[in-house]
Design an enzyme around this catalytic site. Sequence first.
Site, PDB file in Angstrom:
ATOM      1  N   MET A 181       9.190   4.238   5.611  1.00 38.28           N
ATOM      2  CA  MET A 181       8.877   5.414   4.798  1.00 38.28           C
ATOM      3  C   MET A 181       9.019   6.636   5.679  1.00 38.28           C
ATOM      4  O   MET A 181       8.414   6.740   6.751  1.00 38.28           O
ATOM      5  CB  MET A 181       7.464   5.314   4.229  1.00 38.28           C
ATOM      6  CG  MET A 181       7.100   6.488   3.330  1.00 38.28           C
ATOM      7  SD  MET A 181       8.175   6.573   1.874  1.00 38.28           S
ATOM      8  CE  MET A 181       8.200   8.352   1.585  1.00 38.28           C
ATOM      9  N   GLU A 182       9.813   7.584   5.174  1.00 36.02           N
ATOM     10  CA  GLU A 182      10.284   8.714   5.971  1.00 36.02           C
ATOM     11  C   GLU A 182       9.273   9.849   6.072  1.00 36.02           C
ATOM     12  O   GLU A 182       9.645  11.032   6.046  1.00 36.02           O
ATOM     13  CB  GLU A 182      11.584   9.247   5.372  1.00 36.02           C
ATOM     14  CG  GLU A 182      11.472   9.780   3.940  1.00 36.02           C
ATOM     15  CD  GLU A 182      11.685   8.742   2.855  1.00 36.02           C
ATOM     16  OE1 GLU A 182      11.953   9.126   1.701  1.00 36.02           O
ATOM     17  OE2 GLU A 182      11.590   7.545   3.156  1.00 36.02           O
ATOM     18  N   ARG A 203       6.810  -7.301   3.012  1.00 40.77           N
ATOM     19  CA  ARG A 203       7.947  -6.462   2.624  1.00 40.77           C
ATOM     20  C   ARG A 203       8.578  -6.980   1.336  1.00 40.77           C
ATOM     21  O   ARG A 203       9.062  -8.110   1.265  1.00 40.77           O
ATOM     22  CB  ARG A 203       8.968  -6.448   3.764  1.00 40.77           C
ATOM     23  CG  ARG A 203      10.093  -5.444   3.594  1.00 40.77           C
ATOM     24  CD  ARG A 203      10.957  -5.454   4.845  1.00 40.77           C
ATOM     25  NE  ARG A 203      12.132  -4.608   4.695  1.00 40.77           N
ATOM     26  CZ  ARG A 203      13.108  -4.515   5.602  1.00 40.77           C
ATOM     27  NH1 ARG A 203      13.006  -5.201   6.732  1.00 40.77           N
ATOM     28  NH2 ARG A 203      14.161  -3.746   5.378  1.00 40.77           N
ATOM     29  N   HIS A 255      16.651  10.540   6.745  1.00 43.71           N
ATOM     30  CA  HIS A 255      15.870  11.141   5.665  1.00 43.71           C
ATOM     31  C   HIS A 255      15.306  12.511   6.052  1.00 43.71           C
ATOM     32  O   HIS A 255      14.956  13.301   5.168  1.00 43.71           O
ATOM     33  CB  HIS A 255      14.711  10.230   5.276  1.00 43.71           C
ATOM     34  CG  HIS A 255      14.991   9.363   4.094  1.00 43.71           C
ATOM     35  ND1 HIS A 255      15.389   9.879   2.875  1.00 43.71           N
ATOM     36  CD2 HIS A 255      14.898   8.011   3.917  1.00 43.71           C
ATOM     37  CE1 HIS A 255      15.545   8.884   2.012  1.00 43.71           C
ATOM     38  NE2 HIS A 255      15.260   7.746   2.618  1.00 43.71           N
ATOM     39  N   TYR A 259      20.905   3.731  -3.810  1.00 45.51           N
ATOM     40  CA  TYR A 259      21.227   3.651  -2.393  1.00 45.51           C
ATOM     41  C   TYR A 259      22.729   3.439  -2.163  1.00 45.51           C
ATOM     42  O   TYR A 259      23.378   4.222  -1.470  1.00 45.51           O
ATOM     43  CB  TYR A 259      20.466   2.489  -1.747  1.00 45.51           C
ATOM     44  CG  TYR A 259      18.982   2.686  -1.606  1.00 45.51           C
ATOM     45  CD1 TYR A 259      18.413   2.965  -0.370  1.00 45.51           C
ATOM     46  CD2 TYR A 259      18.130   2.575  -2.701  1.00 45.51           C
ATOM     47  CE1 TYR A 259      17.048   3.123  -0.219  1.00 45.51           C
ATOM     48  CE2 TYR A 259      16.761   2.740  -2.570  1.00 45.51           C
ATOM     49  CZ  TYR A 259      16.218   3.017  -1.326  1.00 45.51           C
ATOM     50  OH  TYR A 259      14.863   3.180  -1.194  1.00 45.51           O
ATOM     51  N   ASP A 305       9.527   3.912 -10.325  1.00 44.64           N
ATOM     52  CA  ASP A 305       9.966   2.851  -9.417  1.00 44.64           C
ATOM     53  C   ASP A 305      11.059   1.978 -10.025  1.00 44.64           C
ATOM     54  O   ASP A 305      11.748   1.255  -9.301  1.00 44.64           O
ATOM     55  CB  ASP A 305       8.776   1.970  -9.005  1.00 44.64           C
ATOM     56  CG  ASP A 305       7.892   2.660  -7.983  1.00 44.64           C
ATOM     57  OD1 ASP A 305       8.202   3.808  -7.607  1.00 44.64           O
ATOM     58  OD2 ASP A 305       6.879   2.058  -7.565  1.00 44.64           O
ATOM     59  N   GLU A 332      18.494   8.975  -1.555  1.00 46.15           N
ATOM     60  CA  GLU A 332      18.831   7.703  -0.920  1.00 46.15           C
ATOM     61  C   GLU A 332      20.322   7.483  -0.699  1.00 46.15           C
ATOM     62  O   GLU A 332      20.725   6.913   0.315  1.00 46.15           O
ATOM     63  CB  GLU A 332      18.243   6.543  -1.727  1.00 46.15           C
ATOM     64  CG  GLU A 332      16.719   6.526  -1.742  1.00 46.15           C
ATOM     65  CD  GLU A 332      16.102   6.347  -0.357  1.00 46.15           C
ATOM     66  OE1 GLU A 332      16.834   6.018   0.602  1.00 46.15           O
ATOM     67  OE2 GLU A 332      14.878   6.530  -0.228  1.00 46.15           O
ATOM     68  N   GLN A 349       0.903   4.527   1.073  1.00 49.60           N
ATOM     69  CA  GLN A 349       2.305   4.569   0.655  1.00 49.60           C
ATOM     70  C   GLN A 349       2.347   5.419  -0.609  1.00 49.60           C
ATOM     71  O   GLN A 349       2.022   4.961  -1.688  1.00 49.60           O
ATOM     72  CB  GLN A 349       2.855   3.166   0.397  1.00 49.60           C
ATOM     73  CG  GLN A 349       4.256   3.127  -0.174  1.00 49.60           C
ATOM     74  CD  GLN A 349       5.263   3.947   0.629  1.00 49.60           C
ATOM     75  OE1 GLN A 349       5.191   4.039   1.844  1.00 49.60           O
ATOM     76  NE2 GLN A 349       6.216   4.561  -0.055  1.00 49.60           N
ATOM     77  N   PRO A 380       4.763  -2.697   2.442  1.00 46.95           N
ATOM     78  CA  PRO A 380       5.588  -3.264   1.376  1.00 46.95           C
ATOM     79  C   PRO A 380       7.068  -2.916   1.419  1.00 46.95           C
ATOM     80  O   PRO A 380       7.852  -3.501   0.666  1.00 46.95           O
ATOM     81  CB  PRO A 380       4.944  -2.682   0.110  1.00 46.95           C
ATOM     82  CG  PRO A 380       4.396  -1.368   0.555  1.00 46.95           C
ATOM     83  CD  PRO A 380       3.908  -1.594   1.967  1.00 46.95           C
ATOM     84  N   HIS A 440      18.147   4.966   9.216  1.00 51.22           N
ATOM     85  CA  HIS A 440      17.985   5.371   7.814  1.00 51.22           C
ATOM     86  C   HIS A 440      16.812   6.339   7.670  1.00 51.22           C
ATOM     87  O   HIS A 440      16.937   7.411   7.063  1.00 51.22           O
ATOM     88  CB  HIS A 440      17.766   4.131   6.949  1.00 51.22           C
ATOM     89  CG  HIS A 440      17.635   4.429   5.489  1.00 51.22           C
ATOM     90  ND1 HIS A 440      18.703   4.421   4.614  1.00 51.22           N
ATOM     91  CD2 HIS A 440      16.555   4.753   4.735  1.00 51.22           C
ATOM     92  CE1 HIS A 440      18.291   4.714   3.407  1.00 51.22           C
ATOM     93  NE2 HIS A 440      16.987   4.927   3.444  1.00 51.22           N
ATOM     94  N   GLU A 441      15.656   5.969   8.219  1.00 52.74           N
ATOM     95  CA  GLU A 441      14.479   6.818   8.076  1.00 52.74           C
ATOM     96  C   GLU A 441      14.652   8.142   8.810  1.00 52.74           C
ATOM     97  O   GLU A 441      14.192   9.196   8.346  1.00 52.74           O
ATOM     98  CB  GLU A 441      13.230   6.086   8.572  1.00 52.74           C
ATOM     99  CG  GLU A 441      12.965   4.745   7.900  1.00 52.74           C
ATOM    100  CD  GLU A 441      13.020   4.792   6.384  1.00 52.74           C
ATOM    101  OE1 GLU A 441      12.641   5.830   5.794  1.00 52.74           O
ATOM    102  OE2 GLU A 441      13.452   3.797   5.778  1.00 52.74           O
TER     103      GLU A 441
END
Length: 626
Positions: free
Chosen positions: A295-296, A581, A324, A408, A400, A343, A164, A291, A320-321
Amino acid sequence: MLRILSLSLLSVCTFIACNSNSTNNADTASTNDSPKDINKDWHTYSNADSVKATHLFLDISVNFDEKKITGSAKWELQHLKQSNSVVFDTKDLTIDSILLDDGTQAKFTLGKDDEILGSALRVTIKPINKSLTIYYKTGDNPIALQWLSPAQTFGKKSPFLYTQSESIYARSWIPCQDGPGIRYTYNARVQVPKGLLALMSAENPQKKSDDGIYNFKMDKPIPAYLMALAVGDIGFSAVGPNTGVYAEPAILPKARKELEDLDTLVHKAEALYGPYRWGRYDVMVLPSGFPIGGMENPKLTFCTPTILAGDKSLVNLISHELAHNWSGNLVTNATWNDFWLNEGFTVYFERRITEAQYGKDYVDMLWELGYQDMEAAVNDLGAKSKDTWLKLDLKGRDPDVGLTDVAYEKGAAFLYLIENIVGRENMDKFLRGYFDSHAFKTINTEDFIVYLYDNLLKQNSDWQAKINIDDWVYGPGIPANCPRAGNARFKATEAQSAAFLNGKPASQLNTKDWSTFEWMHFLRSMPKDLSSDKMKDLDNAFHFTHTKNSEIADLWFLQSIRSKYEPAYPAMKDFLLVTGRQKFLEPLYKAMKETPDGLQMAKEIYQKSRPNYHPLAQKTIDEILK
């Protein structure tokens, strides 16, 4: 941070034209806030504005016994300005040696380790050097990697590894210029144990090799945070000519069934904003420790198995992905201060895809839930906090910190407002032009505002006044003109919620044909101190404690903690043991720690669950529980 939008739009355009620069050498940058600093990337040590790495040849070996990646990264270099060195980002990497393209060993230094940024790798070069090769291995605890034992996988037979890299974690497994404003192409050779499949954010194999060696190619320039690797006992199932699903064989049929509409989603996205430009679109369903939701990674979305509800009710995450691949992968935020450009646009695009598939009354529920999430984020951060601006100031902080629902949901609401004011036809024409004109490029907030003005808002001065860009981009909280979607279906939900709280038995509520989102809204409307009798009534009627829907389960367990509904605790413990997650972990652990008994329970659960969580999730829960 300078609040530029207090100037006129014309002044902003002039200001930006003189000061735009998205790539900088962070180890020599000034610490003073000034106009020239507004678009610096404070989260990379690299000097890509002087010497830019343009293509990567990655040659690595994956060792599960040692939990190490070992190999080399050969970088082709482009000299933009005169410089006697090139700087890469690293974190906990061991650099064995560096070979220049003239055959000589390069001199290099590793800078002081920073807790957030890692260490700057500075390599001495000459103008004639067009490439160099860095020989390295990963450290003991690379934050991007999760090494899973067979027992931590669905199949229970083979180990598993996945990465990731977002936001600045690619540097923990590849020495690179790790900033979102720096794009490059790559080829890779990856050697893994025989019997395992390797996949990357590139052109991928669909079956295992005999020798455990895989070759990859990504011919479109991408930033480092989109570097991805997965290794394990992985199978593939095609959905359409250019779409398919990867997963462990134990869950592949279920994943394939849940994601059987991939082709439809791609076609609906293309109908909105132009062709999908990455060739194939495949989805990899990862083990449960992943997590985040998704992820795109280009060509290969990584996603959580928590979306496998059995009824496709959570597949909007894939929308959503997929989105992206236009907003984020195709047009990328120049720095993490501009994260909303990735986002916010993607949430807006995702909801347009969902509306095209399921209708307006369905997507209106997502807009309303998103508004609730935005409200919660603003309340948590503080209504006057600069962290509720769209344009962030993350200098000196972990990027982060900016990965909140402000980027978003406030970002998406801003675009939704523009659509409401200028009309959908004008909005779609504008966004199609935006994606086309900025394809495979990066952009910062200020340049986007200029583009917005030049290509849409200058047509009508009333539009500019009604939108009030300054309040949205450089203002805190939720602007007064924030739009709210219609919520006809939620009004019906609220009527049932009120009836239940006024004494109507749960079994007599009219919940026929409710979607996941109606159940979410219903549970969110419950008071925190709901009585045990009420909780038991709900559980007997709707079996929330043992639901297989992760979104509903998380809200129910949160309500159970607050209401001290102990019959749900064993199932909650099982949920936390196998679910990595963070969206689900954080609220549950935070709620448990509010009481002494709850804190003790949280620590006991976490002690058992921690090894199943990705290092990013471990970092978050470590901080919550101290």
